[in-house]
Write a protein that holds these residues in place. Structure first.
Motif, PDB file in Angstrom:
ATOM      1  N   VAL A 119       0.841  -1.194   0.000  1.00 12.07           N
ATOM      2  CA  VAL A 119       0.000   0.000   0.000  1.00 12.07           C
ATOM      3  C   VAL A 119       0.876   1.244   0.000  1.00 12.07           C
ATOM      4  N   ASP A 120       0.324   2.343  -0.485  1.00 11.18           N
ATOM      5  CA  ASP A 120       1.059   3.612  -0.499  1.00 11.18           C
ATOM      6  C   ASP A 120       0.842   4.410   0.780  1.00 11.18           C
ATOM      7  N   SER A 121      -0.192   4.058   1.530  1.00 14.47           N
ATOM      8  CA  SER A 121      -0.491   4.764   2.769  1.00 14.47           C
ATOM      9  C   SER A 121      -1.244   3.821   3.688  1.00 14.47           C
ATOM     10  N   PRO A 122      -1.203   4.052   4.998  1.00 15.25           N
ATOM     11  CA  PRO A 122      -1.916   3.169   5.931  1.00 15.25           C
ATOM     12  C   PRO A 122      -3.416   3.106   5.682  1.00 15.25           C
ATOM     13  N   GLU A 123      -4.004   4.182   5.147  1.00 15.64           N
ATOM     14  CA  GLU A 123      -5.451   4.201   4.921  1.00 15.64           C
ATOM     15  C   GLU A 123      -5.903   3.119   3.941  1.00 15.64           C
ATOM     16  N   GLU A 124      -4.987   2.665   3.072  1.00 16.03           N
ATOM     17  CA  GLU A 124      -5.348   1.672   2.063  1.00 16.03           C
ATOM     18  C   GLU A 124      -5.404   0.265   2.621  1.00 16.03           C
ATOM     19  N   ALA A 125      -4.868   0.049   3.807  1.00 18.82           N
ATOM     20  CA  ALA A 125      -4.768  -1.302   4.351  1.00 18.82           C
ATOM     21  C   ALA A 125      -6.093  -1.751   4.953  1.00 18.82           C
ATOM     22  N   HIS A 126      -6.472  -2.991   4.658  1.00 23.47           N
ATOM     23  CA  HIS A 126      -7.682  -3.576   5.226  1.00 23.47           C
ATOM     24  C   HIS A 126      -7.629  -5.079   4.973  1.00 23.47           C
ATOM     25  N   PRO A 127      -7.839  -5.936   5.962  1.00 22.79           N
ATOM     26  CA  PRO A 127      -8.215  -5.661   7.353  1.00 22.79           C
ATOM     27  C   PRO A 127      -7.003  -5.254   8.198  1.00 22.79           C
ATOM     28  N   GLU A 128      -7.148  -5.348   9.517  1.00 25.36           N
ATOM     29  CA  GLU A 128      -6.083  -4.908  10.415  1.00 25.36           C
ATOM     30  C   GLU A 128      -4.803  -5.715  10.210  1.00 25.36           C
ATOM     31  N   SER A 129      -4.938  -7.013   9.907  1.00 22.16           N
ATOM     32  CA  SER A 129      -3.751  -7.832   9.663  1.00 22.16           C
ATOM     33  C   SER A 129      -2.983  -7.337   8.443  1.00 22.16           C
ATOM     34  N   HIS A 130      -3.701  -6.728   7.488  1.00 16.88           N
ATOM     35  CA  HIS A 130      -3.048  -6.158   6.310  1.00 16.88           C
ATOM     36  C   HIS A 130      -2.216  -4.934   6.706  1.00 16.88           C
ATOM     37  N   LEU A 141       6.331   3.537   5.938  1.00 20.85           N
ATOM     38  CA  LEU A 141       4.962   4.042   6.003  1.00 20.85           C
ATOM     39  C   LEU A 141       4.699   4.727   7.342  1.00 20.85           C
ATOM     40  N   LEU A 142       5.521   4.427   8.331  1.00 18.17           N
ATOM     41  CA  LEU A 142       5.373   5.027   9.657  1.00 18.17           C
ATOM     42  C   LEU A 142       6.099   6.361   9.724  1.00 18.17           C
ATOM     43  N   PRO A 143       5.679   7.259  10.604  1.00 21.41           N
ATOM     44  CA  PRO A 143       6.473   8.462  10.849  1.00 21.41           C
ATOM     45  C   PRO A 143       7.853   8.063  11.360  1.00 21.41           C
ATOM     46  N   GLU A 144       8.824   8.902  11.097  1.00 25.51           N
ATOM     47  CA  GLU A 144      10.219   8.524  11.347  1.00 25.51           C
ATOM     48  C   GLU A 144      10.467   8.095  12.785  1.00 25.51           C
ATOM     49  N   HIS A 145       9.865   8.788  13.747  1.00 25.43           N
ATOM     50  CA  HIS A 145      10.158   8.468  15.142  1.00 25.43           C
ATOM     51  C   HIS A 145       9.556   7.138  15.576  1.00 25.43           C
ATOM     52  N   MET A 146       8.665   6.549  14.763  1.00 24.30           N
ATOM     53  CA  MET A 146       8.056   5.271  15.099  1.00 24.30           C
ATOM     54  C   MET A 146       8.654   4.114  14.315  1.00 24.30           C
ATOM     55  N   GLN A 147       9.631   4.381  13.473  1.00 22.68           N
ATOM     56  CA  GLN A 147      10.248   3.322  12.692  1.00 22.68           C
ATOM     57  C   GLN A 147      11.220   2.513  13.556  1.00 22.68           C
ATOM     58  N   PRO A 148      11.429   1.233  13.217  1.00 18.05           N
ATOM     59  CA  PRO A 148      12.198   0.356  14.104  1.00 18.05           C
ATOM     60  C   PRO A 148      13.696   0.561  14.075  1.00 18.05           C
ATOM     61  N   THR A 188       9.186  -1.271  22.577  1.00 15.47           N
ATOM     62  CA  THR A 188       8.162  -0.441  21.934  1.00 15.47           C
ATOM     63  C   THR A 188       7.021  -1.316  21.463  1.00 15.47           C
ATOM     64  N   VAL A 189       5.803  -0.846  21.666  1.00 13.82           N
ATOM     65  CA  VAL A 189       4.598  -1.554  21.230  1.00 13.82           C
ATOM     66  C   VAL A 189       3.828  -0.653  20.273  1.00 13.82           C
ATOM     67  N   LEU A 190       3.419  -1.195  19.131  1.00 19.39           N
ATOM     68  CA  LEU A 190       2.530  -0.504  18.199  1.00 19.39           C
ATOM     69  C   LEU A 190       1.175  -1.192  18.231  1.00 19.39           C
ATOM     70  N   GLU A 191       0.176  -0.468  18.684  1.00 17.10           N
ATOM     71  CA  GLU A 191      -1.197  -0.979  18.661  1.00 17.10           C
ATOM     72  C   GLU A 191      -1.883  -0.337  17.463  1.00 17.10           C
ATOM     73  N   LEU A 192      -2.326  -1.147  16.510  1.00 20.25           N
ATOM     74  CA  LEU A 192      -2.806  -0.666  15.217  1.00 20.25           C
ATOM     75  C   LEU A 192      -4.318  -0.789  15.109  1.00 20.25           C
ATOM     76  N   TYR A 228      -1.758   3.695  16.798  1.00 20.10           N
ATOM     77  CA  TYR A 228      -1.693   4.179  15.422  1.00 20.10           C
ATOM     78  C   TYR A 228      -3.043   3.906  14.774  1.00 20.10           C
ATOM     79  N   ALA A 229      -3.795   4.961  14.509  1.00 24.80           N
ATOM     80  CA  ALA A 229      -5.183   4.791  14.087  1.00 24.80           C
ATOM     81  C   ALA A 229      -5.623   5.958  13.203  1.00 24.80           C
TER      82      ALA A 229
END
Length: 262
Positions: A119-130, A141-148, A188-192, A228-229
């Motif tokens: 995907v080009d952006s998080p909005e395109e992803a569906h379902p949550e596992s995607h 796709l994440l903001p820089e400070h949230m990248q691993p 760090t935990v990412l809850e999506l 992240y929502a």
């Protein structure tokens, strides 16, 4: 695109690495084949499962390896990986022949996943596992400070006491070299979420933090949780105790990268 259709449903297309999954599923990337390289000269060695679970029993909380029921596949933490490698090196049961009678013919070199397939952006992803798979495959796709950065990435990591079912599992976790509890607890935990995060998401984060602090004490202060929502409802606020707010960041990925901090 993330897809778990049975392999036989796929028809090749003109683009290498992209397949037609049929019907309204459309074009997807083929579920992955994994090629291992043995850099430790341990190919063929094996341990019985009890050997691993004896070691995991030293930890008073669930880990991916002993909470995999109902999951299609499971990643494991750096701590579990170290345990397995040590067992395979020093306490293996023997060796098995690693040659298979099954014919495998690859039509050219395997094509690795590329962000251009995703995907080009998080909005395109569906379902949550995607969304989960997309961010793991392409952290940019994440903001820089949230990248691993150089952290180890794991998915579906239990952050919960042992219980028979409905164990709380964090979507994506990072484990850095500054390991917590031998690399079995994430830094760090990412809850999506693919829909606005509300009361349910807030209570989930509260459970994570309550359990982490009950289990780790002051050591839990090292852990950050990013929610992240595509927005947050008014019911999200107010459910996380004030003493824990500094460890939580809300991030709305639909507002041009605008961050919302507690």
């Amino acid at each position: 695109m993330w897809d778990e259709s049975p392999r036989e449903n796929y028809e090749e297309t003109d683009e290498a690495g992209v397949f037609d999954a049929g019907g309204d599923r459309g074009e997807k990337c083929q579920p992955f084949l994994i090629q291992f390289e043995d850099n430790e000269d341990m190919a063929g060695r094996y341990v019985i499962s009890d050997q691993l679970y004896f070691e995991l029993g030293e930890y008073p909380y669930p880990l991916p390896s002993n909470s995999i029921a109902g999951m299609g596949f499971c990643t494991i933490t750096p701590g579990e990986t170290d345990i397995l490698l040590d067992l395979l090196e020093n306490d293996h049961e023997g060796e098995i022949e690693t040659v298979s009678d099954e014919p495998v013919q690859l039509d050219g070199d395997p094509v690795p996943f590329s962000p251009e397939y995703g995907v080009d952006s998080p909005e395109e992803a569906h379902p949550e596992s995607h969304l989960e798979a997309s961010l793991i495959a392409n952290p940019e796709l994440l903001p820089e400070h949230m990248q691993p950065d150089d952290a180890t990435i794991c998915r579906q990591v239990p952050i919960s006491p042992f219980k028979p079912a409905d164990m709380d599992k964090a979507d994506v976790c990072y484990f850095t070299e500054e390991m917590i509890r031998d690399g079995t607890i994430p830094n760090t935990v990412l809850e999506l979420k693919i829909r606005k995060a509300g009361k349910s998401a807030a209570l989930q984060v509260k459970r994570y933090l309550k359990w982490l602090h009950d289990r780790l004490g002051d050591e839990a202060n090292q852990i950050t949780i990013h929610v992240y929502a595509p927005g947050f409802t008014s019911t999200f606020d107010g459910y996380i105790p004030d003493r824990l707010l500094s460890q939580v960041e809300k991030y709305n990925f639909t507002t041009d990268g605008t961050q919302a901090h507690f």
